[in-house]
Design a protein around this motif. Structure first.
Motif, short mmCIF file in Angstrom:
data_model
loop_
_atom_site.label_atom_id
_atom_site.label_comp_id
_atom_site.label_asym_id
_atom_site.label_seq_id
_atom_site.Cartn_x
_atom_site.Cartn_y
_atom_site.Cartn_z
N CYS A 46 0.80 -1.23 0.00
CA CYS A 46 0.00 0.00 0.00
C CYS A 46 0.83 1.28 0.00
O CYS A 46 0.36 2.31 -0.45
CB CYS A 46 -0.97 0.01 1.17
SG CYS A 46 -0.20 0.23 2.80
N GLY A 47 2.01 1.28 0.54
CA GLY A 47 2.84 2.48 0.59
C GLY A 47 2.47 3.47 1.67
O GLY A 47 3.03 4.57 1.72
N THR A 48 1.55 3.11 2.57
CA THR A 48 1.12 4.06 3.60
C THR A 48 2.01 4.06 4.84
O THR A 48 1.63 4.61 5.88
CB THR A 48 -0.35 3.81 4.02
OG1 THR A 48 -0.46 2.50 4.56
CG2 THR A 48 -1.29 4.00 2.84
N CYS A 49 3.18 3.48 4.71
CA CYS A 49 4.17 3.52 5.80
C CYS A 49 5.46 4.18 5.30
O CYS A 49 6.53 3.99 5.86
CB CYS A 49 4.44 2.13 6.37
SG CYS A 49 5.24 1.01 5.21
N HIS A 50 5.33 4.97 4.25
CA HIS A 50 6.44 5.65 3.60
C HIS A 50 7.17 6.59 4.56
O HIS A 50 6.56 7.24 5.40
CB HIS A 50 5.87 6.44 2.41
CG HIS A 50 6.83 7.32 1.72
ND1 HIS A 50 6.59 8.66 1.52
CD2 HIS A 50 8.04 7.07 1.18
CE1 HIS A 50 7.60 9.18 0.86
NE2 HIS A 50 8.50 8.24 0.66
N ALA A 69 10.66 -1.06 -4.18
CA ALA A 69 10.96 0.03 -5.12
C ALA A 69 9.75 0.35 -5.98
O ALA A 69 9.45 1.53 -6.23
CB ALA A 69 12.16 -0.34 -5.98
N ALA A 70 9.03 -0.67 -6.42
CA ALA A 70 7.83 -0.45 -7.23
C ALA A 70 6.75 0.27 -6.43
O ALA A 70 6.07 1.17 -6.95
CB ALA A 70 7.30 -1.77 -7.76
N MET A 71 6.59 -0.09 -5.18
CA MET A 71 5.59 0.55 -4.33
C MET A 71 5.97 1.99 -4.03
O MET A 71 5.12 2.88 -3.98
CB MET A 71 5.41 -0.26 -3.04
CG MET A 71 4.23 0.17 -2.19
SD MET A 71 2.62 0.14 -3.00
CE MET A 71 2.52 -1.55 -3.56
N ILE A 72 7.26 2.25 -3.84
CA ILE A 72 7.72 3.61 -3.56
C ILE A 72 7.39 4.54 -4.73
O ILE A 72 7.10 5.72 -4.52
CB ILE A 72 9.23 3.62 -3.23
CG1 ILE A 72 9.45 3.00 -1.84
CG2 ILE A 72 9.81 5.03 -3.29
CD1 ILE A 72 10.89 2.73 -1.49
N GLU A 73 7.38 4.02 -5.94
CA GLU A 73 7.02 4.84 -7.10
C GLU A 73 5.59 5.36 -7.01
O GLU A 73 5.25 6.33 -7.68
CB GLU A 73 7.20 4.04 -8.39
CG GLU A 73 8.64 3.75 -8.72
CD GLU A 73 8.80 2.93 -9.98
OE1 GLU A 73 7.80 2.78 -10.74
OE2 GLU A 73 9.91 2.44 -10.23
#
Length: 106
Positions: A46-50, A69-73
């Motif tokens: 989900c990327g909600t812990c960025h 890396a894909a999620m960070i994008e």
């Protein structure tokens, strides 16, 4: 117990301790870091812990996996020092880790 310092977008500093092997995401959630939403529970989905890793610590971490890396994008305002806290595991070498938090996750 190793410590992690979280620096919010407004400059508020929160220090928290965790166990070796524990995800930094769970440490943040346990410490009440509200911007770490952790909606997928640590599944790198989900990327909600960025977060942004402090410049002094970037080189000490292993590079992100392909899936991270894909999620960070997909996160808001990604930077070269962006990481997902669910993918960072605490170790004695990371005692004192400093992370900067985004103003929002989405």
């Amino acid at each position: 117990m190793p410590r992690v310092t979280f620096i919010a977008a407004d400059g508020t500093v929160t220090e928290a301790e965790g166990d070796i092997g524990q995800s930094v995401m769970s440490i943040a959630v346990n410490a009440g870091i509200e911007v770490i939403l952790a909606e997928c529970g640590g599944a790198c989905a989900c990327g909600t812990c960025h977060c942004y890793v402090d410049a002094d610590w970037v080189e000490r971490l292993a590079p992100p996996s392909e899936s991270e890396a894909a999620m960070i994008e997909c996160v808001i305002a990604p930077k070269p020092e962006s990481r997902l806290t669910c993918q960072l595991r605490l170790s004695s070498e990371l005692d004192g880790l400093v992370l900067h938090l985004p103003a929002a996750q989405y």
